[in-house]
Design an enzyme around this catalytic site. Structure first.
Site, PDB file in Angstrom:
ATOM      1  N   GLY A  63       0.825  -1.191   0.000  1.00 37.60           N
ATOM      2  CA  GLY A  63       0.000   0.000   0.000  1.00 37.60           C
ATOM      3  C   GLY A  63       0.862   1.243   0.000  1.00 37.60           C
ATOM      4  O   GLY A  63       2.094   1.179   0.108  1.00 37.60           O
ATOM      5  N   PRO A  64       0.235   2.415  -0.124  1.00 40.69           N
ATOM      6  CA  PRO A  64       0.998   3.674  -0.155  1.00 40.69           C
ATOM      7  C   PRO A  64       1.770   3.894   1.143  1.00 40.69           C
ATOM      8  O   PRO A  64       1.458   3.281   2.173  1.00 40.69           O
ATOM      9  CB  PRO A  64      -0.100   4.742  -0.351  1.00 40.69           C
ATOM     10  CG  PRO A  64      -1.280   4.003  -0.882  1.00 40.69           C
ATOM     11  CD  PRO A  64      -1.202   2.625  -0.300  1.00 40.69           C
ATOM     12  N   GLU A 123      -6.528  34.286  -7.756  1.00 38.48           N
ATOM     13  CA  GLU A 123      -7.240  33.368  -6.869  1.00 38.48           C
ATOM     14  C   GLU A 123      -8.738  33.613  -6.921  1.00 38.48           C
ATOM     15  O   GLU A 123      -9.529  32.659  -6.802  1.00 38.48           O
ATOM     16  CB  GLU A 123      -6.722  33.511  -5.433  1.00 38.48           C
ATOM     17  CG  GLU A 123      -5.237  33.242  -5.262  1.00 38.48           C
ATOM     18  CD  GLU A 123      -4.833  31.867  -5.755  1.00 38.48           C
ATOM     19  OE1 GLU A 123      -5.672  30.947  -5.736  1.00 38.48           O
ATOM     20  OE2 GLU A 123      -3.671  31.709  -6.180  1.00 38.48           O
ATOM     21  N   LYS A 175       1.523  -0.226   7.353  1.00 37.37           N
ATOM     22  CA  LYS A 175       1.988  -1.600   7.092  1.00 37.37           C
ATOM     23  C   LYS A 175       2.917  -2.076   8.205  1.00 37.37           C
ATOM     24  O   LYS A 175       2.730  -3.159   8.767  1.00 37.37           O
ATOM     25  CB  LYS A 175       2.706  -1.647   5.738  1.00 37.37           C
ATOM     26  CG  LYS A 175       1.821  -1.249   4.568  1.00 37.37           C
ATOM     27  CD  LYS A 175       2.550  -1.357   3.249  1.00 37.37           C
ATOM     28  CE  LYS A 175       3.669  -0.336   3.125  1.00 37.37           C
ATOM     29  NZ  LYS A 175       3.170   1.048   3.131  1.00 37.37           N
ATOM     30  N   THR A 176       3.920  -1.282   8.527  1.00 37.90           N
ATOM     31  CA  THR A 176       4.849  -1.668   9.598  1.00 37.90           C
ATOM     32  C   THR A 176       4.152  -1.667  10.949  1.00 37.90           C
ATOM     33  O   THR A 176       4.440  -2.511  11.809  1.00 37.90           O
ATOM     34  CB  THR A 176       6.051  -0.715   9.610  1.00 37.90           C
ATOM     35  OG1 THR A 176       6.650  -0.673   8.311  1.00 37.90           O
ATOM     36  CG2 THR A 176       7.093  -1.168  10.612  1.00 37.90           C
TER      37      THR A 176
END
Length: 660
Positions: A231-232, A454, A237-238
């Site tokens: 995944g990103p 803007e 994950k860790t």
């Protein structure tokens, strides 16, 4: 009681201690090393002091003879060294001219060995003398070599012993660097993981399998050999792997993909084999390889020849995961954010049976992550985490944690007792678009150009179809390259976009350049980022998404087959030059039409454009509600008018899908 330290050699189980006995603490090597250093310095200082004690060497004839006859030497020693040198040493009394306050001085004079004239001279002048025992040669040698021995002993202790004890000596390069995580040190569990419930369920099944394998094996199932978390960056994950280590009742080894490859040939493959040997001795167990793409990239295709150490390491990993001598009970858990570059042989079932995708969190996931991280800070009751979760699409778990931390620091800097909703929104804007740089002062001309630029973005974005709600516009420089910003916050997570929505996005991106042309009659370099983004979207619409009527539903992407180092060396387009010209013409048509749409909207609402620009010049920042008032009412509502409209807004918020 001190915390238990992780076992540096997982393959060697420590001896079991009796109940109530505490493990012996290892000797502190730091203080012992410093003690050796201080001892060496003390010995060298002593030698230096002994050498510089100040024995003045005088000549035997005539100085020594005259001092003896004058009675200035009362006692002395005749030293006969083993090396053959003989000298007379003692104290020389001060002369009468020097006064009574003068101190005796030490002297030394060399004489011939066995010279009887020296003894006769001393006896005739009533000088007492002795023959002290000479130092053995061994003691002299040891005394001279002691500093060298201490220096080399210190070097041996600091370098050789340390390297051997850590398993990194010259003969242990091939040993695995996998560390066994202890449950006493790892405090992360599934309670600390939020926003990835589906991934938690899949890995929870593996933990239950390890705890009770018969439950799953009774129908013929087998334990998965490998699980790949992909995944990103920042999605957890860790963190999920740490939670598995905290929940599992089996040994958990952790290693990084970069720990396999060294400067020596064959080290990586040797470490892979040693890692699996440790796993087999501790089976059932889990081995976690973080950033496996460092060692698992696609293998060499033979172009150029040569030896690839990383490829040999990957081959060893493939064989150990599913080869002839594969052992059951060793589960490989790996994490990567680049699954596209991994070798296909590594991803097949039998090696990595499960590939768990940990994607960016949804609205509910972001809210759960925010609630978990706000548990350690003082949050004001008015802070709506649901609103922050809706306003942070595309944020990862790491970015949400950073958002909470930035909000806490901002509130503490302002002396507040709790973190308010305003602090959370400012932290969100800082994380996404950068910090306000009020020290970067714009002159009146640049300020007016930025305000119209803007204002053009905001007006066109508000008028096109299917536009996202406007959050705020500002002409205060943010980040590195932004002199101003127009910010939109989607109401919900978007997984696909329609052609009508994308055409509106193109018109909104062209609104800044169109406003400069309409109001100021010139164009500036301020639209560089807008043009780059608009060109990227238009080319994707034509080449990848088939949204061009002239070219039809066809993809014109580049050939990117896996070949060398994860990508082909020479990327070739799979269409003709005539088609390439049609693609360029179609992209140009989409951008030109978007610019014309922006010009048309700004021409019809020129008065509103001037009002928004004037309000920006005066106040520097406008929120979405104020811009909406200027577009619909031509003015910004006062506080009393807003107070009267609160019930209406609350009723609108209760409707599903209504903006906050």
């Amino acid at each position: 009681m001190a915390e238990k330290k992780s076992n540096p050699l997982p393959s060697q189980k420590p001896p079991r201690l009796p109940e109530g006995a505490k493990p012996a603490m290892p000797m502190a090597r730091g203080p012992l090393a410093w003690g050796l250093v201080l001892l060496m310095l003390a010995v060298m200082a002593h030698l230096y002091w002994k050498q510089g004690e100040g024995r003045k060497e005088i000549a035997y004839n005539p100085e020594f003879i005259e001092h003896v006859k004058e009675g200035r030497i009362k006692k002395c020693e005749i030293v006969e060294e083993v090396s053959g040198l003989t000298f007379v040493q003692g104290e020389l009394l001060p002369a009468e001219a020097e006064g009574t306050k003068a101190q005796p001085r030490k002297f030394k004079t060399f004489v011939r060995r066995g010279d009887e004239k020296v003894e006769k001279l001393l006896l005739d002048n009533d000088v007492a003398f002795t023959y002290p025992p000479s130092n053995p040669f061994v003691w002299q040698l040891l005394f001279n070599a002691l500093p060298i021995i201490i220096v080399f002993g210190l070097l041996y202790f600091l370098f050789v012993r340390q390297m051997r004890s850590a398993g990194h000596g010259a003969m242990s390069f091939g040993k695995s660097r996998a560390r066994l995580l202890s449950r006493d040190r790892n405090k992360v569990t599934f309670a600390n993981v939020a926003g990835i419930d589906e991934a938690k369920e899949e890995v929870q099944e593996i933990i239950e399998f390890l705890k009770d394998p018969k439950r799953f094996q009774k129908l013929g199932g087998r334990i998965p050999k490998g699980v790949l978390l992909m995944g990103p960056p920042g999605t957890g994950k860790t963190l999920l792997a740490k939670a598995i280590a905290g929940e599992a009742d089996v040994p958990f080894f952790s290693i990084s993909g970069s720990d396999f490859v060294e400067m020596f040939v064959g080290v990586g493959a040797s470490r892979v084999r040693d890692m699996f040997e440790q796993g087999k001795r501790n089976a059932p167990c889990i081995i976690f390889i973080d950033e496996i793409d460092a060692v698992g990239r696609s293998r060499f295709t033979g172009i150029g020849g040569g030896h690839d150490e990383r490829e040999q390491t990957l081959n060893a990993l493939l064989v150990e995961m599913d080869g002839f001598e594969t052992q059951e009970g060793v589960i490989i858990l790996a994490a990567t954010n680049r699954p596209d570059v991994l070798d296909q042989a590594l991803l097949r079932p039998g090696r990595f049976d499960r590939q768990i995708v940990i994607d960016l969190p949804t609205v509910d996931g972001r809210e759960a992550i925010l609630k978990m991280h706000t548990g350690r800070i003082t949050l004001a009751p008015s802070a709506e985490l649901r609103r922050i979760a809706r306003g942070t699409p595309g944020f990862s778990g790491a970015e949400l944690e950073n958002l909470i931390n930035e909000a806490a620091l901002l509130a503490a800097r302002q002396g507040k007792e709790s973190v308010e909703l305003r602090d959370l929104e400012e932290a969100r804007d800082k994380v996404r678009w950068g910090r306000e740089r009020r020290g970067r002062v714009l002159d009146d001309k640049e300020k007016r150009i930025t305000a119209y630029h803007e204002a053009g973005h905001a007006l066109v974005m508000s008028m096109v179809e299917e536009s996202e709600p406007l959050h705020k516009i500002t002409i205060i420089p943010r980040g590195i390259a932004y002199l101003g910003a127009t910010m939109q916050l989607p109401e919900n997570d978007k997984h696909m976009e329609g052609r009508k929505k994308l055409l509106g996005v193109l018109a909104g991106l062209m609104g800044g350049r169109a406003a400069e042309e309409t109001a100021l009659g010139e164009i500036t370099t301020g639209a560089a980022a807008d043009l780059h983004e608009a060109t990227r979207i238009a080319r994707l619409m034509v080449c990848d998404w088939g949204m061009s009527e002239a070219l039809g539903p066809q993809s014109f992407g580049e050939n990117q087959e896996l070949m060398f180092l994860g990508r082909e060396i020479n990327r070739t387009q799979n269409y003709s030059e005539e088609t390439a010209r049609k693609i360029d013409a179609e992209v140009n048509r989409l951008l030109t039409e978007a610019r014309e749409d922006a010009r048309r909207i700004l021409g019809e609402r020129r008065e509103t454009l001037d009002k928004i620009a004037a309000a920006l010049i005066e106040r520097e920042t406008l929120d979405g509600r104020e811009v909406e008032d200027l577009i619909k009412l031509g003015r910004v509502r006062s506080e009393s008018e807003l107070a009267e409209s609160v019930p209406v807004n609350k009723a609108a918020e209760e409707k599903p899908g209504a903006p906050a």
